[in-house]
Write a protein that holds these residues in place. Sequence first.
Motif, mmCIF file in Angstrom:
data_model
loop_
_atom_site.group_PDB
_atom_site.id
_atom_site.type_symbol
_atom_site.label_atom_id
_atom_site.label_comp_id
_atom_site.label_asym_id
_atom_site.label_seq_id
_atom_site.Cartn_x
_atom_site.Cartn_y
_atom_site.Cartn_z
ATOM 1 N N ASP A 151 -15.336 5.342 -1.370
ATOM 2 C CA ASP A 151 -14.894 4.177 -0.610
ATOM 3 C C ASP A 151 -15.287 2.912 -1.371
ATOM 4 O O ASP A 151 -16.449 2.751 -1.764
ATOM 5 C CB ASP A 151 -15.541 4.197 0.776
ATOM 6 C CG ASP A 151 -15.030 3.101 1.675
ATOM 7 O OD1 ASP A 151 -13.961 2.524 1.365
ATOM 8 O OD2 ASP A 151 -15.691 2.832 2.689
ATOM 9 N N LYS A 152 -14.334 2.032 -1.594
ATOM 10 C CA LYS A 152 -14.596 0.819 -2.362
ATOM 11 C C LYS A 152 -15.623 -0.069 -1.672
ATOM 12 O O LYS A 152 -16.381 -0.776 -2.323
ATOM 13 C CB LYS A 152 -13.296 0.052 -2.589
ATOM 14 C CG LYS A 152 -13.438 -1.095 -3.549
ATOM 15 C CD LYS A 152 -12.112 -1.753 -3.825
ATOM 16 C CE LYS A 152 -12.270 -2.890 -4.801
ATOM 17 N NZ LYS A 152 -11.009 -3.567 -5.062
ATOM 18 N N GLN A 162 -4.885 1.970 -2.418
ATOM 19 C CA GLN A 162 -5.665 2.390 -1.264
ATOM 20 C C GLN A 162 -6.687 1.338 -0.857
ATOM 21 O O GLN A 162 -7.132 1.332 0.288
ATOM 22 C CB GLN A 162 -6.397 3.707 -1.547
ATOM 23 C CG GLN A 162 -5.513 4.910 -1.520
ATOM 24 C CD GLN A 162 -4.967 5.191 -0.136
ATOM 25 O OE1 GLN A 162 -5.617 5.007 0.856
ATOM 26 N NE2 GLN A 162 -3.727 5.634 -0.096
ATOM 27 N N ASN A 163 -7.064 0.478 -1.763
ATOM 28 C CA ASN A 163 -8.090 -0.509 -1.475
ATOM 29 C C ASN A 163 -7.525 -1.912 -1.284
ATOM 30 O O ASN A 163 -8.256 -2.889 -1.366
ATOM 31 C CB ASN A 163 -9.154 -0.492 -2.572
ATOM 32 C CG ASN A 163 -9.922 0.798 -2.549
ATOM 33 O OD1 ASN A 163 -10.513 1.159 -1.551
ATOM 34 N ND2 ASN A 163 -9.879 1.536 -3.646
ATOM 35 N N GLU A 171 -6.466 -4.866 0.912
ATOM 36 C CA GLU A 171 -6.899 -5.284 2.242
ATOM 37 C C GLU A 171 -5.694 -5.543 3.125
ATOM 38 O O GLU A 171 -4.711 -6.147 2.701
ATOM 39 C CB GLU A 171 -7.753 -6.554 2.152
ATOM 40 C CG GLU A 171 -9.103 -6.328 1.537
ATOM 41 C CD GLU A 171 -10.005 -5.454 2.365
ATOM 42 O OE1 GLU A 171 -9.967 -5.547 3.603
ATOM 43 O OE2 GLU A 171 -10.735 -4.659 1.776
ATOM 44 N N TRP A 188 -5.929 4.094 -6.637
ATOM 45 C CA TRP A 188 -7.186 3.406 -6.332
ATOM 46 C C TRP A 188 -6.921 1.972 -5.883
ATOM 47 O O TRP A 188 -7.477 1.504 -4.896
ATOM 48 C CB TRP A 188 -8.091 3.433 -7.557
ATOM 49 C CG TRP A 188 -9.303 2.571 -7.432
ATOM 50 C CD1 TRP A 188 -9.474 1.318 -7.946
ATOM 51 C CD2 TRP A 188 -10.512 2.881 -6.742
ATOM 52 N NE1 TRP A 188 -10.705 0.840 -7.635
ATOM 53 C CE2 TRP A 188 -11.374 1.779 -6.893
ATOM 54 C CE3 TRP A 188 -10.946 3.978 -6.023
ATOM 55 C CZ2 TRP A 188 -12.638 1.750 -6.343
ATOM 56 C CZ3 TRP A 188 -12.215 3.939 -5.485
ATOM 57 C CH2 TRP A 188 -13.042 2.835 -5.641
ATOM 58 N N ARG A 243 0.827 -1.204 0.000
ATOM 59 C CA ARG A 243 0.000 0.000 0.000
ATOM 60 C C ARG A 243 0.862 1.254 0.000
ATOM 61 O O ARG A 243 0.629 2.178 -0.778
ATOM 62 C CB ARG A 243 -0.925 0.010 1.212
ATOM 63 C CG ARG A 243 -1.802 1.243 1.265
ATOM 64 C CD ARG A 243 -2.700 1.232 2.460
ATOM 65 N NE ARG A 243 -3.625 0.121 2.336
ATOM 66 C CZ ARG A 243 -4.331 -0.360 3.329
ATOM 67 N NH1 ARG A 243 -4.214 0.154 4.531
ATOM 68 N NH2 ARG A 243 -5.164 -1.359 3.139
#
Length: 175
Positions: A82-83, A163-164, A166, A160, A25
């Motif tokens: 937010d995903k 940031q998403n 997990e 994108w 990340r």
Amino acid sequence: MESQGSKLFRFPIPLPALPSSAHVRAAGVYLAGALFSLGFWFFLDSAIYSKNFNASFVHVRFVDWIPGICSVFGIIVINSIDKAKLSTDASYSYGDGGVAWKARVVLFFGFALLAGGFAGSIVVLILKYIIPEYSWPTLYFGISNVIANGLLMLSCVVLWVSQNVEDEYSYSLSL
């Protein structure tokens, strides 16, 4: 000992240790920032060269800035969604309807702005620089605009995705 039917390959293949998602990340965010900066550097380089050192009568004007502005607004819109809101169940309601379809519509508008910025830079290149058949120093202004918007688009995608990612220690609470 494993049976031969459950193995995919005949010989064992060692898998490399993957870095933790926190490192991935962070690297993705830094890479997105570098791509964003590089994209704006290309465009500002051509704008400054056009204003100060260009001997021709063709300069970078506001028309050349419009695709970059659209791309930046697209980046802001896309990365503000937010995903997790994209995949929420339709049974949860927010006001008069579900959150998921609203998030998808806003995300669509963000991608439309981003794609419109990139397509606009190609249109500016073709209409302003290629059709009049300008030579290289002047043609660079249009090419740098396309490169800048392409790098902005790539920066948005990298940000994108990064940031998403997990976290291995993250969990969600549901009631």
